[in-house]
Design a protein around this motif. Sequence first.
Motif, PDB file in Angstrom:
ATOM      1  N   ARG A  98       0.824  -1.212   0.000  1.00 31.19           N
ATOM      2  CA  ARG A  98       0.000   0.000   0.000  1.00 31.19           C
ATOM      3  C   ARG A  98       0.857   1.261   0.000  1.00 31.19           C
ATOM      4  O   ARG A  98       0.500   2.265  -0.619  1.00 31.19           O
ATOM      5  CB  ARG A  98      -0.933   0.000   1.207  1.00 31.19           C
ATOM      6  N   LEU A  99       1.978   1.227   0.683  1.00 30.97           N
ATOM      7  CA  LEU A  99       2.874   2.381   0.672  1.00 30.97           C
ATOM      8  C   LEU A  99       3.451   2.602  -0.729  1.00 30.97           C
ATOM      9  O   LEU A  99       3.587   3.749  -1.184  1.00 30.97           O
ATOM     10  CB  LEU A  99       3.997   2.178   1.693  1.00 30.97           C
ATOM     11  N   MET A 100       3.789   1.514  -1.394  1.00 31.89           N
ATOM     12  CA  MET A 100       4.255   1.654  -2.771  1.00 31.89           C
ATOM     13  C   MET A 100       3.136   2.167  -3.660  1.00 31.89           C
ATOM     14  O   MET A 100       3.360   2.965  -4.584  1.00 31.89           O
ATOM     15  CB  MET A 100       4.773   0.309  -3.294  1.00 31.89           C
ATOM     16  N   GLY A 101       1.907   1.741  -3.364  1.00 35.15           N
ATOM     17  CA  GLY A 101       0.774   2.244  -4.109  1.00 35.15           C
ATOM     18  C   GLY A 101       0.637   3.749  -4.012  1.00 35.15           C
ATOM     19  O   GLY A 101       0.285   4.431  -4.983  1.00 35.15           O
ATOM     20  N   VAL A 102       0.932   4.293  -2.835  1.00 30.89           N
ATOM     21  CA  VAL A 102       0.913   5.746  -2.657  1.00 30.89           C
ATOM     22  C   VAL A 102       1.928   6.403  -3.589  1.00 30.89           C
ATOM     23  O   VAL A 102       1.638   7.398  -4.266  1.00 30.89           O
ATOM     24  CB  VAL A 102       1.212   6.125  -1.191  1.00 30.89           C
ATOM     25  N   LEU A 103       3.142   5.835  -3.638  1.00 28.12           N
ATOM     26  CA  LEU A 103       4.189   6.393  -4.493  1.00 28.12           C
ATOM     27  C   LEU A 103       3.832   6.304  -5.973  1.00 28.12           C
ATOM     28  O   LEU A 103       4.287   7.118  -6.786  1.00 28.12           O
ATOM     29  CB  LEU A 103       5.513   5.670  -4.238  1.00 28.12           C
TER      30      LEU A 103
END
Length: 213
Positions: free
Chosen positions: A149-154
Motif C-alpha cells: 500500500r505504501l508503494m501504491g501511494v508512491l
Amino acid sequence: MITHRRRERAIAIALTGLAGYVDALGFMTLGGYFIAFMSGNTTRLGVGAVRSLSTAFVPAVVIALFVLGVMIGSLVNHRTGAWRRSAVMALVTGLLALAAGFAGAGLIWGAVVCMALAMGAENTVFERNGEVSLGVTYMTGTLVKLGQRLMGVLLGGDRWAWVWYFLLWVGLLSGTVLGSFAYLRFGLQSLWFAVGLGTVLTGLLRWWAPAGH
C-alpha cells in the motif's frame, strides 16, 4: 482489511492488541516461546529438532494447542449462526478467564494450555465461508500489505489505504508492550486485564451487528 467495515477494523485492531498482550505474557512465562505467534514457534521447533529434541517439545505442544483452538473456534462459528463472532469472542474470553484461574492456583501449564487455545480461537472471529478473512495474531502478511500500500501511494494510488495495516501492527506492538509491563508487576494474574478487554469486545460484537451483516 480494507474490505471490512470501519467498526470491524477497529475490533480487529483491538484483537491484535489482545493477542500481543497475551503473547507477551506467554513469552515471558515460557522463557522465549510464543503463545500466539506460531511462525516463531515453528522456527524454535525446527532448531530444537536439530539441536536437542527436548527443546522442541514446548513449541510442538503449543503449536498443536493453537491449531486445536482454531478448530474449536471454527466449530463455534458453524454452530452459532448469525451471532457467531460474539460467540467465538465469548469462547476466547472464557478460556482466558480459565487461564487466569489456573495461574492463580499455581497451575502454570493449565494456564498455558488455555492461553494457546484462546489465541487459536481468536483467529476465527473474522471467518467467512470457512476461511479466516483477517488474521489477528500474526503480522507478516499485514506488513507485506503495508509495504504494498505504501508503494501504491508512491505510484499514485489511494493515499490512506496503508493506515489500517499500520494500525494493526501498532495494535500488536502496543499490546506486547503493555503485556510485558503487566507481567513484571502482576505475573500471570495480568490475564484478568485480558479477560476484561475480551468481555468488552464480546459485548461490542454482540451489540453492533450479526456476522456477515
